[in-house]
Write a protein that holds these residues in place. Structure first.
Motif, PDB file in Angstrom:
ATOM      1  N   GLU A 310      27.586  82.771  22.486  1.00  9.36           N
ATOM      2  CA  GLU A 310      28.753  82.868  22.606  1.00  9.36           C
ATOM      3  C   GLU A 310      29.224  84.323  21.739  1.00  9.36           C
ATOM      4  N   ILE A 326      28.550  85.414  33.024  1.00 10.30           N
ATOM      5  CA  ILE A 326      27.626  84.379  33.789  1.00 10.30           C
ATOM      6  C   ILE A 326      28.192  84.724  35.566  1.00 10.30           C
ATOM      7  N   TYR A 338      19.987  82.131  34.917  1.00  6.31           N
ATOM      8  CA  TYR A 338      21.167  82.559  35.162  1.00  6.31           C
ATOM      9  C   TYR A 338      21.259  84.096  35.269  1.00  6.31           C
ATOM     10  N   ARG A 357      20.209  73.253  25.047  1.00 11.40           N
ATOM     11  CA  ARG A 357      21.234  72.956  25.986  1.00 11.40           C
ATOM     12  C   ARG A 357      20.452  72.249  27.234  1.00 11.40           C
ATOM     13  N   TRP A 364      25.380  76.643  30.488  1.00 10.38           N
ATOM     14  CA  TRP A 364      26.574  77.675  31.059  1.00 10.38           C
ATOM     15  C   TRP A 364      26.760  77.664  32.179  1.00 10.38           C
ATOM     16  N   GLU A 368      31.940  82.218  32.552  1.00  9.40           N
ATOM     17  CA  GLU A 368      31.806  82.169  30.994  1.00  9.40           C
ATOM     18  C   GLU A 368      31.329  83.610  30.836  1.00  9.40           C
ATOM     19  N   VAL A 370      29.380  85.831  27.946  1.00 10.79           N
ATOM     20  CA  VAL A 370      28.513  85.461  27.018  1.00 10.79           C
ATOM     21  C   VAL A 370      27.897  86.788  26.324  1.00 10.79           C
TER      22      VAL A 370
END
Ligand SMILES: Nc1ncnc2c1ncn2[C@@H]1O[C@H](COP(=O)(O)OP(=O)(O)O)[C@@H](O)[C@H]1O
Ligand SMILES: [Mg+2]
Lengths: 401, 301
Positions: A310, A326, A338, A357, A364, A368, A370
């Motif tokens: 982040e 993303i 991704y 994750r 993600w 979003e 990133v």
């Protein structure tokens, strides 16, 4: 310095065109259609004694033609072939201490497996007792004892493959040539035979020159690989070097997935060179990575080397950071892939292991914002001869994949 | 989804359930047709065999009178018949050997090599097959006669006509059939087998005898059988190039003007039986050697 098993000097093959133009060919422009098609283009290559060497490249790049010239089935238009120091360029196939495993196996359908394997020994007038001993040994090596009396029509593809290998190896050639020998096998058998082939090669200690268009296959087995394109090789090296430090856009794209970003040089200190991406972000690359690469450069980084953070997260000291968003996420179980779009519109692929994750809430998702970060040492630099060449390489790659 | 898919009939399977009458006709049609064809082909032969056991009154062997094996006990019991049969055999044998060797070599050259005049040769090979036999025979006759004006061909070699000129004529037309047959076999010959042989240390000569020849042998045998059968029953060309020499077909034609003797049926039957035997043997052999079919070599590319 290891002994050289095979040396190619300016080896060239031109198909069609004016066949009497052997002398002329060299001086004529490649685009000249009258001179036929340039399948192999002035290759210089040393293959070391006992090495597992692969010629890797897309279909039509001249791998088979190169191999056939070494085997003696094709006359070079120009250049020289040396086998253990001896010039064999114009020697017929049957006088070269080289054997071939053909892609379609080429077993003699009218002879038994035993006689197929014994064929080369019989030509050298080896005594019956010796033939029997060596054929039996060889069939054991390829794990086919008990198949002596069968005909090639009575065995499976995988077994035919092993017979072809035994038939070549029993002659103890200086070099074994293999032209996509696993091409006709299904995936599982293929994987199994890759390991098998490597084992046999180490056991007999014979130099293998292996032709394939499958990068994974080449990386699994080879000591060294030459990545071929348009009749010559673009880079030659260990599998790790080719993967971690590809020299050209083509090599980077042919071995695995790579993210290539146009970048302009922006000064350097004693250990790092600074580059600026087209969105203005500064990126650091170790000078050692650049080596002698010249001209227009592009910066590359493999998808598994990138970490996603982040905006507020800290990255390890000295890491390169680039902001993006993303645009696509696909969950693959072991990892998630991704697609991240940078501010300048370039898209970057990232693989993240599903460790920190793992659940849907943690992963993600599209949209979003990133930050991509990676160690400067994980960068590579390729020579990128302009957009035209790049687009062409991409198209070729798309055709291969 | 899956239910819908399984309810679909597999492609190629008839969707119409067999209805009674139509089904019965379907099942009868093929056997009837086969029987018709077989009788059409076999009846004349059966008549020939039957009449070899006849004991005709008079010269003509046209009505079946009495069963007799007289002719079988004395198959050459007519003047000139024995000589005619052996002439035929000699010519057929010679023409087969010569035309098979030459034809195979021509086929190899035509398929394997590009050379000046290859296209023309390919066309010329078809000429004897497409030209009417009478024309060929007449041309050969003219040619043989005209050699008498050539100083370097002595009298008696090509003229007067004799068994040698028959042989030359037969070789000429048999070659075409041999070339065409062997060429077909060579056309889909897997060249990589020859490369493999060379790779394993066999030179051109060894490669030919160890790999090429065994694999084209069925084609060569078929060509030889064809040549033999074409030669042994040729009438038209033979009659124009034989001069005073009789072959079996010429003898029959001559005899037919007066009435064909029973012995002709006997010899005809023997030739027929030998031919059937040869075909059976070669079929069995080919079946046993079915590996020679190139389809059993793996072709991947
Ligand atoms: N006998 C031939 N005549 C003309 N062109 C050929 C011949 N063999 C190969 N080529 C051409 O040379 C190029 C390289 O072929 P090849 O060596 O078989 O490639 P690869 O094995 O890498 O797929 C191809 O474009 C192919 O079409
Ligand atoms: Mg190839």
């Amino acid at each position: 310095m290891a002994d050289v098993a095979v040396r190619l000097v300016q080896l060239t093959k031109r198909f069609g065109g004016d066949t009497t133009g052997r002398r002329v060919a060299k001086y004529v422009d490649d685009a000249n259609a009258d001179q036929g098609f340039l399948a192999v283009d002035h290759i210089d290559l040393d293959v070391n004694e006992g090495e597992f060497f692969s010629l890797l490249g897309p279909s039509g790049c001249g791998k088979t033609t190169t191999l056939r010239m070494i085997g003696g089935f094709e006359q070079p238009t120009d250049g020289r072939i040396e086998l253990q120091g001896e010039d064999v360029t114009y020697l017929p196939a049957y006088k070269r201490n080289v054997n071939t495993v053909f892609q379609n196996y080429a077993l003699f359908p009218h002879l038994t497996i035993y006689e197929n394997v014994a064929f080369g020994l019989r030509r050298r007038k080896v005594s019956d007792a010796d033939v029997k001993k060596r054929v039996t040994e060889m069939l054991e090596l390829v794990e086919l004892p008990g198949y002596e009396a069968r005909k090639p029509g009575q065995i499976s593809g995988g077994q035919a493959q092993r017979v072809a290998l035994a038939r070549a190896l029993v002659n103890k050639p200086a070099v074994l040539l293999l032209d996509e020998p696993l091409g006709a096998l299904d995936l599982k058998l293929r994987k199994q035979m890759q390991i098998e082939l490597k084992r046999i090669q180490q056991e007999v200690g014979i130099t293998f020159i292996y032709v394939t268009h499958d990068q994974e296959e080449a990386m699994t087995m080879s000591d060294r690989i030459a990545v071929m394109n348009h009749g010559h090789y673009e880079q030659l090296g260990d599998p790790e070097v080719l993967y971690e430090r590809p020299r050209t856009r083509f090599v980077a794209g042919f071995l695995g997935v790579s993210n290539l970003l146009p970048a302009s040089a922006d000064g350097r200190d004693d250990r790092y060179a600074n580059f600026r991406l087209s969105d203005g972000t500064a990126v650091r690359v170790p000078i050692a990575v650049i080596q002698d690469r010249a001209g227009t450069l592009a910066l590359g980084v493999r998808p598994e080397k990138i970490r996603l953070l982040e905006e507020k997260d800290e990255s390890p000291a000295g890491y390169n950071r680039v902001a993006g968003r993303i645009v696509h996420a696909s969950y693959l179980g072991v990892s998630t892939q991704y697609i991240v779009q940078l501010k300048d519109g370039h898209r970057v692929t990232v693989y993240e292991q599903n460790v920190t994750r793992a659940t849907k809430a943690e992963l993600w998702s599209s949209g979003e914002d990133v930050v991509l970060c990676w160690a400067p040492e994980h960068c590579f630099v390729v020579e990128d001869a302009g957009g035209m060449a790049a687009a062409e390489a991409d198209r070729e790659l798309a055709a291969v994949v | 989804m899956t239910a819908g898919a399984t309810a679909q009939p597999a492609p190629g399977v008839a969707t119409r359930p067999p209805s009674g009458l139509a089904h019965r006709i379907d099942r009868l049609l093929l056997p009837l047709y086969t029987l018709g064809v077989v009788s059409y082909l076999a009846l004349p032969v059966l008549v020939m065999i039957l009449f070899s056991f006849n004991d005709p009154t008079g010269r003509a062997n046209l009505n079946f009178r009495h069963f007799s094996i007289d002719a079988w006990l004395d198959p050459f019991g007519r003047p000139g018949l024995e000589e005619a049969v052996f002439n035929s055999l000699w010519v057929a044998f010679g023409a087969t050997v010569i035309s098979t060797i030459l034809g195979t070599l021509i086929a190899l050259a035509l398929v394997r090599y590009g050379f000046r005049g290859r296209g023309a040769t390919n066309m010329l090979i078809f000429l004897p097959m497409s030209t009417p036999e009478v024309v060929l025979g007449a041309s050969l006759l003219t040619m043989f006669v005209s050699t008498t004006n050539l100083p370097f061909i002595p009298q008696g070699v090509l003229f007067p006509l004799n068994i040698r000129t028959i042989l030359i004529a037969h070789v000429m037309f048999c070659i075409s059939y041999v070339v065409v047959t062997v060429k077909a076999r060579l056309q889909n010959f897997p060249r990589h087998l020859e490369e493999a042989a060379m790779d394993l240390g066999a030179n051109e000569w060894t490669t030919f005898w160890k790999v090429t020849f065994p694999l084209i042998l069925p084609g060569v045998v078929a060509a030889a059988l064809l040549a033999f059968s074409l030669s042994i029953d040729d009438y038209v060309i033979t009659s124009l190039t034989s001069g005073q020499t009789d072959t079996f077909p010429i003898y029959i034609y001559g005899a037919s003007l007066r009435g064909i003797p029973v012995q002709v049926n006997v010899i005809g039957t023997i030739i027929f039986a030998s031919a059937v035997l040869l075909v059976v043997i070669s079929t069995l052999w080919q079946r046993r050697q079915s590996f020679r079919d190139f389809s059993s070599t793996r072709q991947v590319e």
